[in-house]
Enzyme design. Structure first.
Site, PDB file in Angstrom:
ATOM      1  N   ASP A 194       0.833  -1.206   0.000  1.00 55.55           N
ATOM      2  CA  ASP A 194       0.000   0.000   0.000  1.00 55.55           C
ATOM      3  C   ASP A 194       0.873   1.263   0.000  1.00 55.55           C
ATOM      4  OD1 ASP A 194       0.836  -0.205   2.621  1.00 55.55           O
ATOM      5  OD2 ASP A 194      -1.169  -0.040   3.512  1.00 55.55           O
ATOM      6  N   SER A 195       2.204   1.070  -0.005  1.00 52.47           N
ATOM      7  CA  SER A 195       3.100   2.199  -0.269  1.00 52.47           C
ATOM      8  C   SER A 195       2.831   2.777  -1.654  1.00 52.47           C
ATOM      9  CB  SER A 195       4.561   1.757  -0.151  1.00 52.47           C
ATOM     10  OG  SER A 195       4.800   0.603  -0.930  1.00 52.47           O
TER      11      SER A 195
ATOM     12  N   ASP B 253      -1.076  -6.129  -0.181  1.00 52.34           N
ATOM     13  CA  ASP B 253      -1.388  -5.505   1.102  1.00 52.34           C
ATOM     14  C   ASP B 253      -2.891  -5.300   1.257  1.00 52.34           C
ATOM     15  OD1 ASP B 253       0.534  -4.941   3.028  1.00 52.34           O
ATOM     16  OD2 ASP B 253       1.285  -3.178   1.950  1.00 52.34           O
TER      17      ASP B 253
ATOM     18  N   LYS C 151      -1.148  -9.446   2.970  1.00 50.28           N
ATOM     19  CA  LYS C 151      -0.386  -8.950   4.120  1.00 50.28           C
ATOM     20  C   LYS C 151      -1.241  -7.944   4.885  1.00 50.28           C
ATOM     21  CE  LYS C 151       3.375  -6.044   3.707  1.00 50.28           C
ATOM     22  NZ  LYS C 151       2.947  -4.862   4.493  1.00 50.28           N
TER      23      LYS C 151
ATOM     24  N   GLU D 118      -1.193  -5.425   8.717  1.00 48.75           N
ATOM     25  CA  GLU D 118      -0.368  -4.861   9.789  1.00 48.75           C
ATOM     26  C   GLU D 118      -0.987  -5.166  11.152  1.00 48.75           C
ATOM     27  OE1 GLU D 118       0.339  -0.677   9.126  1.00 48.75           O
ATOM     28  OE2 GLU D 118       1.034  -1.017   7.072  1.00 48.75           O
TER      29      GLU D 118
ATOM     30  N   GLU E 166       9.405  -4.133  10.585  1.00 50.85           N
ATOM     31  CA  GLU E 166       9.783  -2.816  10.037  1.00 50.85           C
ATOM     32  C   GLU E 166      10.361  -1.896  11.108  1.00 50.85           C
ATOM     33  OE1 GLU E 166       6.985  -0.908   7.420  1.00 50.85           O
ATOM     34  OE2 GLU E 166       8.229   0.898   7.308  1.00 50.85           O
TER      35      GLU E 166
END
Ligand code: KIV
Length: 255
Positions: free
Chosen positions: A44-45, A83, A111, A113, A180
């Protein structure tokens, strides 16, 4: 097919570093895949790198489906992970629906978080047959409430919380975890304690089973912001600017 890909990647643990790079479009996916990258992450960057948002919190499921489908059209040999954007996995049920939307677009794994707080969500997705990579440490989707882009794991309490997160995501069935921006000694300790594959970013070199980078950081494609830990291997932004300048000049007729 996906199971074999994941088994091959997991077999690298302790033998050779696993490589993961972001890819958001078809040509980049083809190039990175042909270069031998193990995992392509539709991160999602892309919110910052492709769409001009200040962070990842404006990224929607629609954006992720669009870019995941583009990368999937490259039919990569690498594992394709997508993501799950913010607020598309607030409950386990919503998390499963989102994971299904991304796999329908071509993702082979997803993925998300979070650690202890997302264990149930992870279990629900994995039990439905969708492989999952977790993401602990600095969580970009929570940057606003978590106090910015600072290193995690600096205190004993933070390091213990990270270990609890890692154990929770592993017990819930994640095949891998991104760590991270943690102190490098902590990333190394987490990796030693980890039954699953650890992938580091901004967590020191050689501290995890593998490393992930944002593609633009690797190729020098986003000169307006370069993370402290990035190691650019090219400067494509300069090459693009130069090619455009040369072409503009070439259009001018001699006077
Ligand atoms: O979105 C992304 O690019 C990521 C990496 C930083 C791991 O999540």
């Amino acid at each position: 097919m996906t199971t074999t890909k994941i088994q091959n990647i997991l077999a690298c643990k302790g033998k050779r570093p696993v490589s993961e790079l972001t890819a958001y479009d078809y040509p980049t996916a083809r190039l990175l895949d042909e270069a031998g990258v193990d995992i392509l992450l539709v991160g999602d960057s892309l919110g910052m790198m492709m769409l001009g948002f200040p962070d990842t919190t404006s990224v929607t499921l629609e954006h992720m489906v669009h870019h995941t489908a583009a990368v999937a059209r490259a039919h990569p040999r690498a594992l394709l992970v997508a993501d799950m954007p913010i607020h598309t996995y607030d409950t386990p049920e919503q998390a499963l629906a989102t994971a299904r939307a991304l796999t329908a677009a071509g993702a082979e794994a997803v993925k998300l978080e979070g650690g202890v707080d997302k264990a149930e969500h992870i279990r629900t997705i994995v039990q439905a047959g969708i492989p999952l990579q977790a993401h602990i440490g600095l969580l970009p989707q929570h940057i606003k409430e978590d106090g910015g882009y600072r290193m995690r794991g600096k205190t004993a309490a933070e390091a213990a919380a990270l270990l609890a997160d890692l154990q929770a995501v592993a017990a819930a069935g994640a095949f891998s975890v991104v760590i991270e921006c943690t102190h490098s000694a902590v990333a190394a300790q987490l990796t030693q304690a980890s039954p699953i594959l650890t992938i580091g970013i901004g967590a020191g070199h050689g501290t995890c089973d593998g490393e992930v980078q944002v593609y633009h950081d690797l190729v020098g494609g986003f000169p307006w912001f370069v993370p402290r830990f990035a190691t650019p291997g090219a400067s494509i932004a300069e090459s693009i600017s130069q090619a455009a300048r040369n072409w503009v000049s070439s259009l001018r007729l001699p006077e």
